[in-house]
Design a protein around this motif. Structure first.
Motif, PDB file in Angstrom:
ATOM      1  N   ASP A  45      66.676 -82.209 -25.705  1.00 17.48           N
ATOM      2  CA  ASP A  45      66.775 -83.662 -25.647  1.00 17.48           C
ATOM      3  C   ASP A  45      65.367 -84.213 -25.474  1.00 17.48           C
ATOM      4  N   SER A  46      65.136 -85.418 -25.971  1.00 18.42           N
ATOM      5  CA  SER A  46      63.812 -86.029 -25.828  1.00 18.42           C
ATOM      6  C   SER A  46      63.591 -86.574 -24.424  1.00 18.42           C
ATOM      7  N   SER A  47      64.675 -86.677 -23.656  1.00 17.88           N
ATOM      8  CA  SER A  47      64.602 -87.226 -22.300  1.00 17.88           C
ATOM      9  C   SER A  47      64.542 -86.113 -21.256  1.00 17.88           C
ATOM     10  N   GLU A  48      63.493 -86.101 -20.465  1.00 20.18           N
ATOM     11  CA  GLU A  48      63.374 -85.110 -19.402  1.00 20.18           C
ATOM     12  C   GLU A  48      64.467 -85.305 -18.355  1.00 20.18           C
ATOM     13  N   ARG A  49      64.827 -86.551 -18.108  1.00 16.22           N
ATOM     14  CA  ARG A  49      65.881 -86.850 -17.147  1.00 16.22           C
ATOM     15  C   ARG A  49      67.217 -86.250 -17.592  1.00 16.22           C
ATOM     16  N   ALA A  50      67.530 -86.394 -18.890  1.00 13.81           N
ATOM     17  CA  ALA A  50      68.792 -85.842 -19.412  1.00 13.81           C
ATOM     18  C   ALA A  50      68.818 -84.327 -19.275  1.00 13.81           C
ATOM     19  N   ILE A  51      67.691 -83.685 -19.538  1.00 12.68           N
ATOM     20  CA  ILE A  51      67.607 -82.228 -19.408  1.00 12.68           C
ATOM     21  C   ILE A  51      67.771 -81.807 -17.948  1.00 12.68           C
ATOM     22  N   ASP A  52      67.136 -82.548 -17.033  1.00 13.70           N
ATOM     23  CA  ASP A  52      67.254 -82.234 -15.606  1.00 13.70           C
ATOM     24  C   ASP A  52      68.699 -82.366 -15.130  1.00 13.70           C
ATOM     25  N   GLU A  53      69.389 -83.408 -15.597  1.00 11.85           N
ATOM     26  CA  GLU A  53      70.785 -83.621 -15.204  1.00 11.85           C
ATOM     27  C   GLU A  53      71.677 -82.498 -15.743  1.00 11.85           C
TER      28      GLU A  53
END
Length: 234
Positions: A45-53
């Motif tokens: 995913d381009s979002s680090e937040r989405a990957i962390d979640e």
């Protein structure tokens, strides 16, 4: 580029794994179902937040922050080495279209099929035009269903009786064709009970042990989710 960025399916397996691009509600549901069935999954995913979640929900998953509209980033992350790519991106539409095109049309890509998520009829048409093999529309349940279909291609329908037990209608696996239920002894060998068997429009309920399965037949079996998943898939 550091080694941790490089990723490949487990060694010793002939089957290419799955990449899920975009791990929002839909993509995460696909990831969970694939992992639940023991598949190799690469989530990006381009979002680090989405990957962390996602990592909080599935700590063991291989997950990377990747710009899926950049061909070299997709190649370096290992997405183009997967057999199936699920494009779960919803917005912007251009990103899902570009990602689909990269997965299908890049030189050296090993991707055999792309399944993409659409948000409108026009979006669906555009995805198919750039090479999507299948287009689905978003929902969490559909994401879970898609994940299940990917690892169990012969599954026709599933009825979950509770969290642990279900009833599956499946296409007869090739290794079962021409054999009787007595020979297969599914209750002993797979710990599932046969409820019905035969042609889709002419099922025999509680079939006798002498019943011989044909390629055109379906089986309706009941057992624990874990045991149902161990049945042959092709």
């Amino acid at each position: 580029m550091s080694d941790w960025w490089q990723w490949a399916p487990k060694k010793g397996t002939d089957q290419l794994g799955f990449a899920v691009v975009g791990v929002g509600r839909f993509g995460s549901a696909v990831c969970r179902e694939l992992i639940r069935n023991g598949s190799d999954v690469l989530a990006v995913d381009s979002s680090e937040r989405a990957i962390d979640e996602l990592r909080q929900l599935e700590p063991s998953i291989e997950a990377r922050v990747v710009d899926s509209t950049d061909e070299e980033s997709m190649r370096a992350a290992g997405v183009l080495d997967m057999g199936t790519v699920v494009v779960g991106i919803s917005e912007p539409i251009e990103a899902s279209i570009t990602t689909t095109l990269i997965a299908k049309d890049t030189d050296g890509s090993r991707v055999q099929q792309v399944i993409a998520r659409a948000t409108s009829d026009l979006h669906e048409k555009m995805l198919k035009r750039v090479g999507a093999d299948r287009v689905v529309f978003p929902s969490r349940m559909q994401g879970e269903r898609l994940g299940l279909e990917l690892v169990r291609p012969n599954l026709i329908e599933r009825l979950e009786l509770d969290d642990q037990t279900g009833i599956d209608e499946i296409k007869v696996p090739a290794v079962f064709v021409g054999r009787s239920l007595r020979d297969l002894n599914l209750r002993k060998n797979y710990l599932v009970n046969v409820l019905a068997a035969g042609p889709t429009k002419g099922l025999t309920v509680n079939p006798p042990a002498s019943f011989v399965l044909k390629k055109s037949h379906v089986l309706v079996v009941m057992g624990s989710m874990q045991d149902l998943q161990k049945l042959p898939q092709t």
